[in-house]
Design a protein around this motif. Structure first.
Motif, PDB file in Angstrom:
ATOM      1  N   ARG A 150       0.826  -1.212   0.000  1.00  0.00           N
ATOM      2  CA  ARG A 150       0.000   0.000   0.000  1.00  0.00           C
ATOM      3  C   ARG A 150       0.852   1.251   0.000  1.00  0.00           C
ATOM      4  O   ARG A 150       0.482   2.264  -0.591  1.00  0.00           O
ATOM      5  CB  ARG A 150      -0.925   0.005   1.210  1.00  0.00           C
ATOM      6  N   ALA A 151       2.013   1.199   0.662  1.00  0.00           N
ATOM      7  CA  ALA A 151       2.895   2.366   0.706  1.00  0.00           C
ATOM      8  C   ALA A 151       3.590   2.598  -0.634  1.00  0.00           C
ATOM      9  O   ALA A 151       3.856   3.746  -1.006  1.00  0.00           O
ATOM     10  CB  ALA A 151       3.933   2.194   1.814  1.00  0.00           C
ATOM     11  N   LEU A 152       3.891   1.532  -1.358  1.00  0.00           N
ATOM     12  CA  LEU A 152       4.622   1.663  -2.615  1.00  0.00           C
ATOM     13  C   LEU A 152       3.732   1.970  -3.808  1.00  0.00           C
ATOM     14  O   LEU A 152       4.209   2.529  -4.795  1.00  0.00           O
ATOM     15  CB  LEU A 152       5.420   0.387  -2.889  1.00  0.00           C
ATOM     16  N   LEU A 153       2.467   1.608  -3.751  1.00  0.00           N
ATOM     17  CA  LEU A 153       1.566   1.859  -4.876  1.00  0.00           C
ATOM     18  C   LEU A 153       0.907   3.226  -4.681  1.00  0.00           C
ATOM     19  O   LEU A 153       0.262   3.463  -3.658  1.00  0.00           O
ATOM     20  CB  LEU A 153       0.502   0.764  -4.968  1.00  0.00           C
ATOM     21  N   PRO A 154       1.092   4.135  -5.633  1.00  0.00           N
ATOM     22  CA  PRO A 154       0.499   5.468  -5.460  1.00  0.00           C
ATOM     23  C   PRO A 154      -1.021   5.441  -5.586  1.00  0.00           C
ATOM     24  O   PRO A 154      -1.599   4.547  -6.198  1.00  0.00           O
ATOM     25  CB  PRO A 154       1.126   6.279  -6.599  1.00  0.00           C
ATOM     26  N   GLY A 155      -1.641   6.422  -4.977  1.00  0.00           N
ATOM     27  CA  GLY A 155      -3.095   6.535  -5.021  1.00  0.00           C
ATOM     28  C   GLY A 155      -3.708   6.140  -3.693  1.00  0.00           C
ATOM     29  O   GLY A 155      -3.045   5.621  -2.806  1.00  0.00           O
ATOM     30  N   ALA A 156      -4.978   6.425  -3.575  1.00  0.00           N
ATOM     31  CA  ALA A 156      -5.695   6.133  -2.334  1.00  0.00           C
ATOM     32  C   ALA A 156      -6.311   4.744  -2.412  1.00  0.00           C
ATOM     33  O   ALA A 156      -7.015   4.414  -3.355  1.00  0.00           O
ATOM     34  CB  ALA A 156      -6.774   7.173  -2.101  1.00  0.00           C
ATOM     35  N   GLN A 157      -6.006   3.936  -1.422  1.00  0.00           N
ATOM     36  CA  GLN A 157      -6.633   2.627  -1.296  1.00  0.00           C
ATOM     37  C   GLN A 157      -7.447   2.645  -0.011  1.00  0.00           C
ATOM     38  O   GLN A 157      -6.914   2.957   1.040  1.00  0.00           O
ATOM     39  CB  GLN A 157      -5.595   1.500  -1.216  1.00  0.00           C
ATOM     40  N   HIS A 158      -8.697   2.334  -0.113  1.00  0.00           N
ATOM     41  CA  HIS A 158      -9.579   2.336   1.049  1.00  0.00           C
ATOM     42  C   HIS A 158      -9.734   0.893   1.533  1.00  0.00           C
ATOM     43  O   HIS A 158     -10.754   0.251   1.298  1.00  0.00           O
ATOM     44  CB  HIS A 158     -10.922   2.963   0.699  1.00  0.00           C
ATOM     45  N   ALA A 215       1.986  -8.804  -4.031  1.00  0.00           N
ATOM     46  CA  ALA A 215       1.005  -8.020  -3.274  1.00  0.00           C
ATOM     47  C   ALA A 215       0.715  -6.700  -3.975  1.00  0.00           C
ATOM     48  O   ALA A 215      -0.433  -6.244  -4.012  1.00  0.00           O
ATOM     49  CB  ALA A 215       1.503  -7.780  -1.854  1.00  0.00           C
ATOM     50  N   ILE A 216       1.734  -6.072  -4.553  1.00  0.00           N
ATOM     51  CA  ILE A 216       1.519  -4.832  -5.314  1.00  0.00           C
ATOM     52  C   ILE A 216       0.646  -5.116  -6.534  1.00  0.00           C
ATOM     53  O   ILE A 216      -0.271  -4.346  -6.845  1.00  0.00           O
ATOM     54  CB  ILE A 216       2.863  -4.202  -5.716  1.00  0.00           C
ATOM     55  N   ALA A 217       0.904  -6.226  -7.215  1.00  0.00           N
ATOM     56  CA  ALA A 217       0.096  -6.583  -8.389  1.00  0.00           C
ATOM     57  C   ALA A 217      -1.354  -6.848  -7.983  1.00  0.00           C
ATOM     58  O   ALA A 217      -2.287  -6.401  -8.660  1.00  0.00           O
ATOM     59  CB  ALA A 217       0.693  -7.799  -9.085  1.00  0.00           C
ATOM     60  N   LEU A 218      -1.559  -7.556  -6.882  1.00  0.00           N
ATOM     61  CA  LEU A 218      -2.928  -7.824  -6.410  1.00  0.00           C
ATOM     62  C   LEU A 218      -3.631  -6.534  -5.987  1.00  0.00           C
ATOM     63  O   LEU A 218      -4.821  -6.355  -6.256  1.00  0.00           O
ATOM     64  CB  LEU A 218      -2.900  -8.809  -5.251  1.00  0.00           C
ATOM     65  N   LEU A 219      -2.899  -5.641  -5.336  1.00  0.00           N
ATOM     66  CA  LEU A 219      -3.487  -4.363  -4.935  1.00  0.00           C
ATOM     67  C   LEU A 219      -3.862  -3.535  -6.155  1.00  0.00           C
ATOM     68  O   LEU A 219      -4.924  -2.911  -6.190  1.00  0.00           O
ATOM     69  CB  LEU A 219      -2.511  -3.592  -4.044  1.00  0.00           C
ATOM     70  N   TYR A 220      -3.008  -3.543  -7.164  1.00  0.00           N
ATOM     71  CA  TYR A 220      -3.320  -2.827  -8.394  1.00  0.00           C
ATOM     72  C   TYR A 220      -4.581  -3.382  -9.047  1.00  0.00           C
ATOM     73  O   TYR A 220      -5.465  -2.634  -9.461  1.00  0.00           O
ATOM     74  CB  TYR A 220      -2.144  -2.898  -9.375  1.00  0.00           C
ATOM     75  N   LEU A 221      -4.658  -4.704  -9.122  1.00  0.00           N
ATOM     76  CA  LEU A 221      -5.861  -5.320  -9.707  1.00  0.00           C
ATOM     77  C   LEU A 221      -7.106  -5.024  -8.883  1.00  0.00           C
ATOM     78  O   LEU A 221      -8.174  -4.797  -9.437  1.00  0.00           O
ATOM     79  CB  LEU A 221      -5.650  -6.829  -9.858  1.00  0.00           C
TER      80      LEU A 221
END
Length: 83
Positions: A19-27, A72-78
């Motif tokens: 979550r810290a490495l992927l830009p943008g807001a994740q709720h 985890a970054i790929a899953l968060l992006y998806l």
């Protein structure tokens, strides 16, 4: 039992790093962050073990951790893209 607890803790840390490495807001809450990190850890750990076998008796596998974070970054992006 301790392995399950350790997987949850490491999964949460990997999820927070993603979550810290992927830009943008994740709720995402605590539970969804943990599930995301655990899923990334499982997939990344399996890929890391298939690519590079850890030394016998080692407790930490750097390739597994790095690939856990990437997955985890790929899953968060998806998740943020399609949910």
């Amino acid at each position: 039992m301790l392995h399950i607890l350790w997987s949850i803790i490491v999964g949460f840390i990997v999820g927070l790093c993603a979550r810290a490495l992927l830009p943008g807001a994740q709720h995402l809450g605590f539970i969804l962050t943990s599930i995301l990190g655990i899923a990334g850890s499982i997939v990344g750990g399996l890929i890391g073990t298939a690519i590079s076998k850890p030394a016998p008796g080692s407790k930490f596998h750097p390739a597994g951790f790095i690939l856990s974070l990437i997955c985890a970054i790929a899953l968060l992006y998806l998740y943020t893209r399609y949910m």
